[in-house]
Design a protein around this motif. Structure first.
Motif, PDB file in Angstrom:
ATOM      1  N   PRO A 129       0.791  -1.231   0.000  1.00 56.52           N
ATOM      2  CA  PRO A 129       0.000   0.000   0.000  1.00 56.52           C
ATOM      3  C   PRO A 129       0.824   1.283   0.000  1.00 56.52           C
ATOM      4  O   PRO A 129       0.515   2.217  -0.758  1.00 56.52           O
ATOM      5  N   ALA A 130       1.864   1.361   0.815  1.00 55.79           N
ATOM      6  CA  ALA A 130       2.652   2.596   0.877  1.00 55.79           C
ATOM      7  C   ALA A 130       3.286   2.916  -0.470  1.00 55.79           C
ATOM      8  O   ALA A 130       3.344   4.089  -0.883  1.00 55.79           O
ATOM      9  N   PRO A 152      -6.002   7.761   1.492  1.00 47.40           N
ATOM     10  CA  PRO A 152      -6.064   6.614   2.406  1.00 47.40           C
ATOM     11  C   PRO A 152      -4.803   6.519   3.263  1.00 47.40           C
ATOM     12  O   PRO A 152      -3.703   6.860   2.802  1.00 47.40           O
ATOM     13  N   ASP A 153      -4.949   6.092   4.483  1.00 46.74           N
ATOM     14  CA  ASP A 153      -3.788   5.855   5.341  1.00 46.74           C
ATOM     15  C   ASP A 153      -3.201   4.495   4.999  1.00 46.74           C
ATOM     16  O   ASP A 153      -3.934   3.496   4.918  1.00 46.74           O
ATOM     17  N   PRO A 154      -1.899   4.438   4.782  1.00 47.40           N
ATOM     18  CA  PRO A 154      -1.302   3.136   4.455  1.00 47.40           C
ATOM     19  C   PRO A 154      -1.402   2.175   5.628  1.00 47.40           C
ATOM     20  O   PRO A 154      -1.306   2.567   6.792  1.00 47.40           O
ATOM     21  N   VAL A 155      -1.635   0.933   5.309  1.00 48.87           N
ATOM     22  CA  VAL A 155      -1.672  -0.125   6.318  1.00 48.87           C
ATOM     23  C   VAL A 155      -0.774  -1.257   5.832  1.00 48.87           C
ATOM     24  O   VAL A 155      -0.440  -1.345   4.639  1.00 48.87           O
ATOM     25  N   HIS A 156      -0.392  -2.107   6.740  1.00 51.00           N
ATOM     26  CA  HIS A 156       0.419  -3.262   6.335  1.00 51.00           C
ATOM     27  C   HIS A 156      -0.484  -4.383   5.849  1.00 51.00           C
ATOM     28  O   HIS A 156      -1.396  -4.812   6.553  1.00 51.00           O
ATOM     29  N   ILE A 157      -0.238  -4.814   4.643  1.00 50.89           N
ATOM     30  CA  ILE A 157      -0.924  -5.971   4.079  1.00 50.89           C
ATOM     31  C   ILE A 157       0.164  -6.950   3.638  1.00 50.89           C
ATOM     32  O   ILE A 157       1.055  -6.563   2.875  1.00 50.89           O
ATOM     33  N   GLN A 238      -9.032  -5.026   0.745  1.00 50.12           N
ATOM     34  CA  GLN A 238      -8.030  -4.293   1.505  1.00 50.12           C
ATOM     35  C   GLN A 238      -7.221  -3.338   0.624  1.00 50.12           C
ATOM     36  O   GLN A 238      -6.892  -2.224   1.028  1.00 50.12           O
ATOM     37  N   THR A 282     -15.466   2.457   3.292  1.00 49.18           N
ATOM     38  CA  THR A 282     -14.465   2.900   4.266  1.00 49.18           C
ATOM     39  C   THR A 282     -15.105   3.810   5.286  1.00 49.18           C
ATOM     40  O   THR A 282     -16.245   4.205   5.158  1.00 49.18           O
TER      41      THR A 282
END
Length: 282
Positions: A129-130, A152-157, A238, A282
């Protein structure tokens, strides 16, 4: 090259005769594409324009030729015939049939057939995502867009379990039906996440740019049912906001750099649709 020059070239390599018929095809926004009817075969001759830089969709003739070879026999893409890099010319078999007619099951099955192809040797695209957001940020920085947008705020996927050979621009680049459905225009293939190809099909902006209405909720539900991969559906949901941010940025940039009023209007509609898609759920 001119039609006459193309005819002469194809004759010189044994792919046309003096009676060959040439029909100009709609070749997206860049390349010159002809259907060539000669003898008992129909071919497509694609002459590539100069590659663009700084875009999500580079125009890569060598990679398209390689992709068609890799996908041979999988029932996914047109059959490779020949490639002449010195002329930036690719020839492949013409896919009989009309453009995709809304059959979601056929698209799902095609994407699954494609996923067995070896992606080695192609360019890589971001899967985190980042990194996807960063591409969008860079595109937005090159143009002015009015109004407020919630990034969007990046999240770890976690990374995908396997990397795939992806088309990156599925949209409406689909011809035929059933098992005969084929994905055309492979000029920007990559090593990446199959969810990116799913996104470039389900995204409303991709459909709008292909001059079609966005898919309905019912069509999307039918696609996921036909795909039969709950793991990919969960991963896609996601990743969707991040892909949508990036593609919204691409639409904004393309509108800013183009002069054709009709095409610019189409990109504006696509931008608005994609910002709404980004916020969905969201």
């Amino acid at each position: 090259m001119t039609k006459a020059a193309l005819h002469q070239f194809l004759e010189s390599v044994g792919l046309a005769d003096p009676q060959a018929q040439f029909h100009k095809l709609k070749g997206g926004y860049l390349n010159s594409v002809w259907r060539v009817d000669t003898g008992d075969q129909k071919l497509v001759a694609k002459e590539f324009a100069t590659p663009m830089s700084g875009t999500l969709f580079p125009n890569l003739p060598e990679d398209e030729a390689r992709a068609l070879r890799v996908l041979s026999g999988l029932g996914v893409a047109p059959d490779f015939v020949g490639f002449w890099p010195e002329a930036a010319l690719l020839v492949y078999s013409y896919v009989e049939g009309a453009m995709w007619d809304g059959d979601m099951q056929s698209v799902a099955q095609l994407l699954l057939r494609k996923d067995v192809a070896d992606p080695a040797g192609f360019r890589t695209v971001p899967v985190a995502p980042a990194d996807i957001l960063a591409q969008g940020d860079a595109l937005f920085a090159r143009c002015k867009v009015g109004g407020r947008m919630r990034r969007p705020d990046p999240v770890h996927i976690p990374a995908p379990e396997k990397l795939s050979l992806i088309h990156t621009d599925v949209g409406v680049n689909l011809v035929g039906q059933g098992r005969g459905l084929r994905l055309i225009d492979w000029q920007c293939p990559a090593v990446g996440d199959i969810c990116e190809d799913i996104y470039s099909f389900l995204s409303p902006a991709f459909q709008i740019l292909g001059e079609r209405a966005p898919l309905t909720q019912g069509q999307v539900a039918h696609f996921w049912e036909a795909l039969g991969r709950d793991d990919l559906r969960d991963r896609y949901n996601q990743l969707r906001p991040f892909y949508a941010w990036r593609f919204a940025a691409y639409c904004a940039w393309r509108e800013a750099m183009l002069d054709d009023a009709d095409v610019c209007a189409r990109y504006r509609r696509a931008l608005a649709a994609e910002l709404s898609y980004m916020e969905l759920g969201t």
